[in-house]
Write a protein that holds these residues in place. Structure first.
Motif, PDB file in Angstrom:
ATOM      1  N   PHE A 229       3.072   1.587  -5.361  1.00 14.26           N
ATOM      2  CA  PHE A 229       2.251   2.278  -6.300  1.00 14.26           C
ATOM      3  C   PHE A 229       3.085   2.632  -7.556  1.00 14.26           C
ATOM      4  O   PHE A 229       2.662   2.514  -8.904  1.00 14.26           O
ATOM      5  CB  PHE A 229       1.519   3.567  -5.692  1.00 14.26           C
ATOM      6  N   VAL A 230       4.252   3.146  -7.406  1.00 15.35           N
ATOM      7  CA  VAL A 230       5.243   3.552  -8.419  1.00 15.35           C
ATOM      8  C   VAL A 230       5.599   2.358  -9.122  1.00 15.35           C
ATOM      9  O   VAL A 230       5.667   2.247 -10.416  1.00 15.35           O
ATOM     10  CB  VAL A 230       6.484   4.422  -7.908  1.00 15.35           C
TER      11      VAL A 230
ATOM     12  N   ALA B  22      11.531   8.324 -11.167  1.00 16.36           N
ATOM     13  CA  ALA B  22      10.888   8.534  -9.869  1.00 16.36           C
ATOM     14  C   ALA B  22      11.209   7.254  -8.922  1.00 16.36           C
ATOM     15  O   ALA B  22      11.822   7.304  -7.840  1.00 16.36           O
ATOM     16  CB  ALA B  22       9.383   8.529  -9.882  1.00 16.36           C
TER      17      ALA B  22
ATOM     18  N   SER C   6       0.806  -1.313  -0.063  1.00 17.10           N
ATOM     19  CA  SER C   6      -0.023  -0.257  -0.140  1.00 17.10           C
ATOM     20  C   SER C   6       0.921   1.445  -0.265  1.00 17.10           C
ATOM     21  O   SER C   6       0.330   2.314   0.152  1.00 17.10           O
ATOM     22  CB  SER C   6      -0.966   0.041   1.000  1.00 17.10           C
ATOM     23  N   SER C   7       2.190   1.152  -0.061  1.00 18.20           N
ATOM     24  CA  SER C   7       2.936   2.327  -0.080  1.00 18.20           C
ATOM     25  C   SER C   7       2.960   3.077  -1.382  1.00 18.20           C
ATOM     26  O   SER C   7       2.778   2.443  -2.370  1.00 18.20           O
ATOM     27  CB  SER C   7       4.330   1.917   0.554  1.00 18.20           C
ATOM     28  N   VAL C   8       3.580   4.410  -1.300  1.00 14.39           N
ATOM     29  CA  VAL C   8       3.709   5.042  -2.523  1.00 14.39           C
ATOM     30  C   VAL C   8       4.725   4.572  -3.346  1.00 14.39           C
ATOM     31  O   VAL C   8       4.650   4.281  -4.553  1.00 14.39           O
ATOM     32  CB  VAL C   8       4.341   6.284  -2.206  1.00 14.39           C
ATOM     33  N   ARG C   9       5.760   3.687  -2.746  1.00 17.44           N
ATOM     34  CA  ARG C   9       6.762   2.802  -3.736  1.00 17.44           C
ATOM     35  C   ARG C   9       6.128   1.593  -4.446  1.00 17.44           C
ATOM     36  O   ARG C   9       6.463   1.542  -5.719  1.00 17.44           O
ATOM     37  CB  ARG C   9       8.012   2.385  -2.694  1.00 17.44           C
TER      38      ARG C   9
ATOM     39  N   GLN D 117      15.045   7.593  -8.054  1.00 21.92           N
ATOM     40  CA  GLN D 117      15.112   8.304  -6.793  1.00 21.92           C
ATOM     41  C   GLN D 117      14.544   7.591  -5.814  1.00 21.92           C
ATOM     42  O   GLN D 117      15.340   8.154  -4.422  1.00 21.92           O
ATOM     43  CB  GLN D 117      14.216   9.638  -6.904  1.00 21.92           C
ATOM     44  N   PHE D 118      13.499   6.896  -5.872  1.00 21.26           N
ATOM     45  CA  PHE D 118      13.115   6.235  -4.589  1.00 21.26           C
ATOM     46  C   PHE D 118      14.254   5.136  -3.852  1.00 21.26           C
ATOM     47  O   PHE D 118      14.129   5.056  -2.740  1.00 21.26           O
ATOM     48  CB  PHE D 118      11.922   5.454  -4.962  1.00 21.26           C
ATOM     49  N   ASP D 119      14.662   4.609  -4.705  1.00 16.31           N
ATOM     50  CA  ASP D 119      15.689   3.418  -4.290  1.00 16.31           C
ATOM     51  C   ASP D 119      17.197   4.103  -3.923  1.00 16.31           C
ATOM     52  O   ASP D 119      18.056   3.243  -3.894  1.00 16.31           O
ATOM     53  CB  ASP D 119      15.720   2.594  -5.490  1.00 16.31           C
ATOM     54  N   GLU D 120      17.313   5.375  -3.782  1.00 14.95           N
ATOM     55  CA  GLU D 120      18.527   6.005  -3.508  1.00 14.95           C
ATOM     56  C   GLU D 120      19.030   5.598  -2.239  1.00 14.95           C
ATOM     57  O   GLU D 120      20.279   5.193  -2.168  1.00 14.95           O
ATOM     58  CB  GLU D 120      18.635   7.468  -3.874  1.00 14.95           C
ATOM     59  N   ASP D 121      18.282   5.622  -1.502  1.00 17.96           N
ATOM     60  CA  ASP D 121      18.790   5.381  -0.085  1.00 17.96           C
ATOM     61  C   ASP D 121      18.741   4.356   0.434  1.00 17.96           C
ATOM     62  O   ASP D 121      17.983   3.341  -0.068  1.00 17.96           O
ATOM     63  CB  ASP D 121      17.960   6.226   0.818  1.00 17.96           C
TER      64      ASP D 121
ATOM     65  N   SER E  93       2.630   1.220 -11.117  1.00 15.95           N
ATOM     66  CA  SER E  93       2.273   2.143 -12.318  1.00 15.95           C
ATOM     67  C   SER E  93       3.278   1.714 -13.655  1.00 15.95           C
ATOM     68  O   SER E  93       3.081   2.079 -14.613  1.00 15.95           O
ATOM     69  CB  SER E  93       2.643   3.492 -11.806  1.00 15.95           C
TER      70      SER E  93
ATOM     71  N   LEU F 171       8.369   7.686 -14.663  1.00 13.56           N
ATOM     72  CA  LEU F 171       8.114   6.869 -13.680  1.00 13.56           C
ATOM     73  C   LEU F 171       9.876   6.182 -13.231  1.00 13.56           C
ATOM     74  O   LEU F 171       9.856   6.051 -12.131  1.00 13.56           O
ATOM     75  CB  LEU F 171       7.048   5.773 -13.818  1.00 13.56           C
TER      76      LEU F 171
END
Lengths: 196, 173
Positions: free
Chosen positions: A105-106, A189, A100-103, A192-196, A109, A186
């Motif tokens: 969803f990305v 995006a 259910s997280s934004v990640r 960027q999400f997986d950077e950390d 998508s 996408l």
């Protein structure tokens, strides 16, 4: 309280200050009505397209007992069935994100855009095969006056066999470009999400 | 329970959620969309997405994290449909250079607020997301849950985002 906490609090106070238009801008009843309307329009459009093609096929089959018309009607029904089956298969597994997280969803998508691109490729092949088979059918039935109703149509209608496939191909190419652009954004995006 | 009764419950639940979160939704929309008319459209879009998702809420997370997940997801869709992840740069019009010279306290406050909003809009997406959630007072654990990242990653990202925001605002530390 640390300096960082005070800094965050001061930002929070500024951030939360803008509330004046919020209650006016968001009206629950209007939103619920808009949501229902969209769902209905989407369902109605899908239903209308399938119903129109099915009706055309049935009319052709029942118009008169001619094997050429039976073949054309059956062909249309077969194509409607193939397109529907592809649509169901292509959308399987991407209705909901795995979490259910934004990640999540990305990620779903990205998969949806990939499926969109697959649907566009399928659509282009489908349109090409459909046009080729229709052309073959027209050549086969030439001179047999299978559909005398068509000969009564005025000259302007002759543009349809060219305009309709051209419009379909143009629309598919537009959808493909849009899906590709969204996929690129996408992917960026997700990076960027997986950077950390 | 009949369909009408269930729909009535859903509608009331939606109204309650919207009454509580409408200001936060609008602020979040503003962090993704600088244009005011499009911001209202986006806030409406988020609310529609929420209306559709709410019947599926099973209480696995808090309502707050649920709402922010839906809101961020819908806002992301909004920006990638427009083909850009980074929305705007801080401009002279949106960032007032020297609010200290304003004669009225209210005006000064508004200017500082506008400057903060513009600075947040100018940050990269991942910094913007984590900051907006922190500004809405979500804990590191809640931010991690909304974004689908580890809690320590949320803390690291927030530290970087705060540094980026300070730099954009021109705050010396």
């Amino acid at each position: 309280m640390t300096m960082e906490d005070r800094e965050l609090e001061s930002w929070q106070a500024l951030w939360s200050a803008e509330d004046a238009g919020a209650r006016r801008a968001i009206n629950p009843a209007r939103i619920a009505a808009a949501g229902r309307r969209r769902l209905l329009i989407r369902l109605a459009l899908d239903g209308v397209v399938a119903a129109v093609w099915t009706a055309v096929a049935v009319v052709l089959i029942r118009l008169r007992p001619d094997p050429a018309l039976m073949l054309l009607g059956s062909g249309i029904l077969a194509f409607v069935a193939i397109a529907s089956a592809f649509s169901i298969w292509n959308s399987a597994g991407v209705w909901q994100p795995s979490g259910s997280s934004v990640r999540d969803f990305v990620i779903v998508s990205i998969e949806r855009r990939r499926r969109d691109l697959r649907a566009v490729r399928f659509g282009l092949w489908f349109a090409a095969i459909e046009t080729a088979l229709l052309a073959a059918w027209l050549v086969w039935t030439r001179g047999r006056s299978v559909l005398p109703e068509l000969s009564q149509l005025s000259g302007e209608w002759l543009v349809l066999p060219i305009a309709v496939p051209a419009a379909v191909v143009g629309w598919l190419l537009f959808l493909g470009r849009r899906a590709r652009r969204e996929l690129d954004t996408l992917e960026s995006a997700r990076t960027q999400f997986d950077e950390d | 329970m009949g369909d009408d009764a269930r729909m009535g419950d859903d509608a009331r639940a939606f109204e309650r959620v919207l009454a509580e979160f409408a200001p936060a939704i609008r602020r979040l929309a503003g962090s993704y969309e600088p244009d005011s008319s499009r911001r209202d459209d986006l806030a409406q879009e988020i609310s529609i997405a929420l209306w559709r998702a709410l019947p599926g809420f099973r209480g696995d997370s808090s309502m707050r994290t649920f709402v922010f997940r839906i809101a961020h997801n819908r806002a992301l869709t909004h920006i990638w449909r427009r083909g850009r992840v980074r929305t705007t740069e801080v401009t002279e019009a949106s960032a007032v250079s020297d609010p200290a010279h304003s004669p009225h306290a209210r005006l000064e406050h508004d200017e500082r607020r506008q400057r903060l909003h513009a600075a947040i809009q100018s940050l990269p997406l991942v910094h913007r997301q984590v900051l907006v959630l922190a500004l809405e007072d979500l804990s590191h654990a809640e931010i991690a849950s909304v974004l689908g990242i580890r809690e320590n990653a949320a803390a690291v990202r927030l530290t970087r985002a705060r540094q980026a925001l300070r730099a954009t605002l021109g705050v010396a530390r």
